[in-house]
Scaffold this motif. Structure first.
Motif, PDB file in Angstrom:
ATOM      1  N   GLY A  80       8.597  -0.455   3.212  1.00 13.34           N
ATOM      2  CA  GLY A  80       7.866  -0.058   2.005  1.00 13.34           C
ATOM      3  C   GLY A  80       6.953  -1.173   1.558  1.00 13.34           C
ATOM      4  O   GLY A  80       6.983  -2.297   2.072  1.00 13.34           O
ATOM      5  N   ILE A  81       6.134  -0.872   0.563  1.00  7.61           N
ATOM      6  CA  ILE A  81       5.148  -1.855   0.105  1.00  7.61           C
ATOM      7  C   ILE A  81       5.822  -3.055  -0.561  1.00  7.61           C
ATOM      8  O   ILE A  81       5.391  -4.195  -0.403  1.00  7.61           O
ATOM      9  CB  ILE A  81       4.107  -1.197  -0.819  1.00  7.61           C
ATOM     10  CG1 ILE A  81       2.918  -2.133  -1.022  1.00  7.61           C
ATOM     11  CG2 ILE A  81       4.707  -0.763  -2.124  1.00  7.61           C
ATOM     12  CD1 ILE A  81       1.714  -1.452  -1.627  1.00  7.61           C
ATOM     13  N   SER A  82       6.911  -2.807  -1.267  1.00  6.76           N
ATOM     14  CA  SER A  82       7.639  -3.923  -1.895  1.00  6.76           C
ATOM     15  C   SER A  82       8.291  -4.800  -0.837  1.00  6.76           C
ATOM     16  O   SER A  82       8.295  -6.031  -0.961  1.00  6.76           O
ATOM     17  CB  SER A  82       8.698  -3.397  -2.858  1.00  6.76           C
ATOM     18  OG  SER A  82       8.083  -2.664  -3.888  1.00  6.76           O
ATOM     19  N   SER A  83       8.837  -4.184   0.192  1.00 10.62           N
ATOM     20  CA  SER A  83       9.434  -4.960   1.278  1.00 10.62           C
ATOM     21  C   SER A  83       8.383  -5.780   2.005  1.00 10.62           C
ATOM     22  O   SER A  83       8.627  -6.922   2.388  1.00 10.62           O
ATOM     23  CB  SER A  83      10.137  -4.041   2.271  1.00 10.62           C
ATOM     24  OG  SER A  83      11.185  -3.358   1.650  1.00 10.62           O
ATOM     25  N   PHE A  85       5.597  -6.919   0.694  1.00  8.36           N
ATOM     26  CA  PHE A  85       5.241  -8.038  -0.187  1.00  8.36           C
ATOM     27  C   PHE A  85       6.320  -9.112  -0.166  1.00  8.36           C
ATOM     28  O   PHE A  85       6.014 -10.308  -0.119  1.00  8.36           O
ATOM     29  CB  PHE A  85       5.011  -7.532  -1.615  1.00  8.36           C
ATOM     30  CG  PHE A  85       4.572  -8.607  -2.555  1.00  8.36           C
ATOM     31  CD1 PHE A  85       3.274  -9.105  -2.488  1.00  8.36           C
ATOM     32  CD2 PHE A  85       5.438  -9.135  -3.491  1.00  8.36           C
ATOM     33  CE1 PHE A  85       2.864 -10.100  -3.342  1.00  8.36           C
ATOM     34  CE2 PHE A  85       5.033 -10.134  -4.353  1.00  8.36           C
ATOM     35  CZ  PHE A  85       3.737 -10.623  -4.277  1.00  8.36           C
ATOM     36  N   LEU A  86       7.574  -8.702  -0.188  1.00  8.59           N
ATOM     37  CA  LEU A  86       8.683  -9.663  -0.144  1.00  8.59           C
ATOM     38  C   LEU A  86       8.684 -10.428   1.179  1.00  8.59           C
ATOM     39  O   LEU A  86       8.881 -11.649   1.197  1.00  8.59           O
ATOM     40  CB  LEU A  86      10.012  -8.947  -0.355  1.00  8.59           C
ATOM     41  CG  LEU A  86      11.256  -9.834  -0.388  1.00  8.59           C
ATOM     42  CD1 LEU A  86      11.197 -10.795  -1.568  1.00  8.59           C
ATOM     43  CD2 LEU A  86      12.506  -8.987  -0.450  1.00  8.59           C
ATOM     44  N   GLN A  87       8.451  -9.743   2.291  1.00 13.07           N
ATOM     45  CA  GLN A  87       8.399 -10.414   3.587  1.00 13.07           C
ATOM     46  C   GLN A  87       7.237 -11.405   3.646  1.00 13.07           C
ATOM     47  O   GLN A  87       7.384 -12.496   4.189  1.00 13.07           O
ATOM     48  CB  GLN A  87       8.267  -9.394   4.724  1.00 13.07           C
ATOM     49  CG  GLN A  87       9.514  -8.591   4.986  1.00 13.07           C
ATOM     50  CD  GLN A  87      10.674  -9.473   5.397  1.00 13.07           C
ATOM     51  OE1 GLN A  87      10.531 -10.416   6.169  1.00 13.07           O
ATOM     52  NE2 GLN A  87      11.845  -9.177   4.854  1.00 13.07           N
ATOM     53  N   TRP A  89       5.956 -12.922   1.060  1.00  8.95           N
ATOM     54  CA  TRP A  89       6.341 -14.023   0.162  1.00  8.95           C
ATOM     55  C   TRP A  89       7.293 -14.989   0.863  1.00  8.95           C
ATOM     56  O   TRP A  89       7.211 -16.194   0.671  1.00  8.95           O
ATOM     57  CB  TRP A  89       6.974 -13.452  -1.095  1.00  8.95           C
ATOM     58  CG  TRP A  89       7.324 -14.493  -2.109  1.00  8.95           C
ATOM     59  CD1 TRP A  89       8.547 -15.036  -2.329  1.00  8.95           C
ATOM     60  CD2 TRP A  89       6.442 -15.117  -3.028  1.00  8.95           C
ATOM     61  NE1 TRP A  89       8.488 -15.959  -3.334  1.00  8.95           N
ATOM     62  CE2 TRP A  89       7.189 -16.027  -3.780  1.00  8.95           C
ATOM     63  CE3 TRP A  89       5.081 -14.989  -3.284  1.00  8.95           C
ATOM     64  CZ2 TRP A  89       6.623 -16.816  -4.777  1.00  8.95           C
ATOM     65  CZ3 TRP A  89       4.531 -15.772  -4.277  1.00  8.95           C
ATOM     66  CH2 TRP A  89       5.296 -16.672  -5.008  1.00  8.95           C
ATOM     67  N   LEU A 105       1.130  -4.921   4.766  1.00 11.69           N
ATOM     68  CA  LEU A 105       1.018  -4.857   3.305  1.00 11.69           C
ATOM     69  C   LEU A 105      -0.313  -4.230   2.894  1.00 11.69           C
ATOM     70  O   LEU A 105      -0.352  -3.359   2.010  1.00 11.69           O
ATOM     71  CB  LEU A 105       1.159  -6.256   2.693  1.00 11.69           C
ATOM     72  CG  LEU A 105       0.991  -6.351   1.178  1.00 11.69           C
ATOM     73  CD1 LEU A 105       2.116  -5.592   0.481  1.00 11.69           C
ATOM     74  CD2 LEU A 105       0.958  -7.793   0.741  1.00 11.69           C
ATOM     75  N   GLY A 109      -0.642  -0.668   1.032  1.00 15.05           N
ATOM     76  CA  GLY A 109      -1.341  -0.668  -0.259  1.00 15.05           C
ATOM     77  C   GLY A 109      -2.494   0.316  -0.277  1.00 15.05           C
ATOM     78  O   GLY A 109      -2.712   1.027  -1.261  1.00 15.05           O
ATOM     79  N   SER A 112      -1.102   3.796  -0.481  1.00 18.33           N
ATOM     80  CA  SER A 112      -0.645   4.065  -1.853  1.00 18.33           C
ATOM     81  C   SER A 112      -1.822   4.401  -2.763  1.00 18.33           C
ATOM     82  O   SER A 112      -1.744   5.333  -3.573  1.00 18.33           O
ATOM     83  CB  SER A 112       0.110   2.860  -2.410  1.00 18.33           C
ATOM     84  OG  SER A 112       1.258   2.616  -1.662  1.00 18.33           O
TER      85      SER A 112
END
Length: 172
Positions: A80-83, A85-87, A89, A105, A109, A112
């Motif tokens: 997912g997009i949050s995952s 972004f976390l990866q 980061w 990402l 994005g 989305s």
């Protein structure tokens, strides 16, 4: 999907959507139908697009010779997009798969954003249509001769020209 894109491009190029006219009493129904259809199409289209891209990217990632952490990072980013972004980061320490995770990402994005704006791409523009009515005339047009100053030569010539034009209209 290519056929859908070509069909939408053809509709846009030929401006076929401007030829559809609905009565004002049907505006709410048609507007709801257009919004529901666009949202449904956008959701299904985005889901199919993400599924196909994710499947192809994971196959390529598993077949490519790379470090195991890079394969893990890209697989985790596709959750997912949050995952993603976390990866990205967490890539501050190991910069090996930063480009792959960043591209995932950006892709997620963009999908989305496309999913959010799809329902606003198609809309119903309301207007009151004017009907053409032929109204028979009952005489010649009236000229306002009092708007001219008879003491000026140029205004007198305008009045004379207007009178001549009236005579030409009646002769024809």
């Amino acid at each position: 999907m290519i056929a859908i894109h070509l069909a939408l491009l053809a509709v846009w190029a030929l401006r076929l959507e401007l030829r559809l006219v609905f009565a004002l009493q049907n505006q709410n129904t048609v507007s709801f139908f257009i919004a529901a259809t666009a949202t449904t199409f956008g959701t299904v289209y985005s889901a199919v697009l993400v599924f196909l891209t994710q499947t192809l990217a994971m196959r390529r990632s598993l077949r490519t010779r790379q470090m195991l952490t890079a394969t893990h990072d890209s697989a985790a980013a596709w959750a997912g997009i949050s995952s993603a972004f976390l990866q990205l980061w967490q890539q501050r320490a190991v910069r090996r798969s930063t480009i792959g995770v960043a591209s995932i990402l950006v892709y997620l994005g963009t999908i989305s954003a496309l999913h959010i704006i799809t329902s606003t791409l198609f809309f119903l523009d309301t207007f009151n249509s004017s009907q053409t009515v032929n109204i028979p005339t009952r005489g010649l047009p009236a000229y306002n001769y009092f708007a001219y100053d008879p003491s000026k030569e140029e205004d007198r010539s305008r009045v004379q020209q207007a009178i001549l034009d009236l005579h030409k209209i009646t002769i024809i």
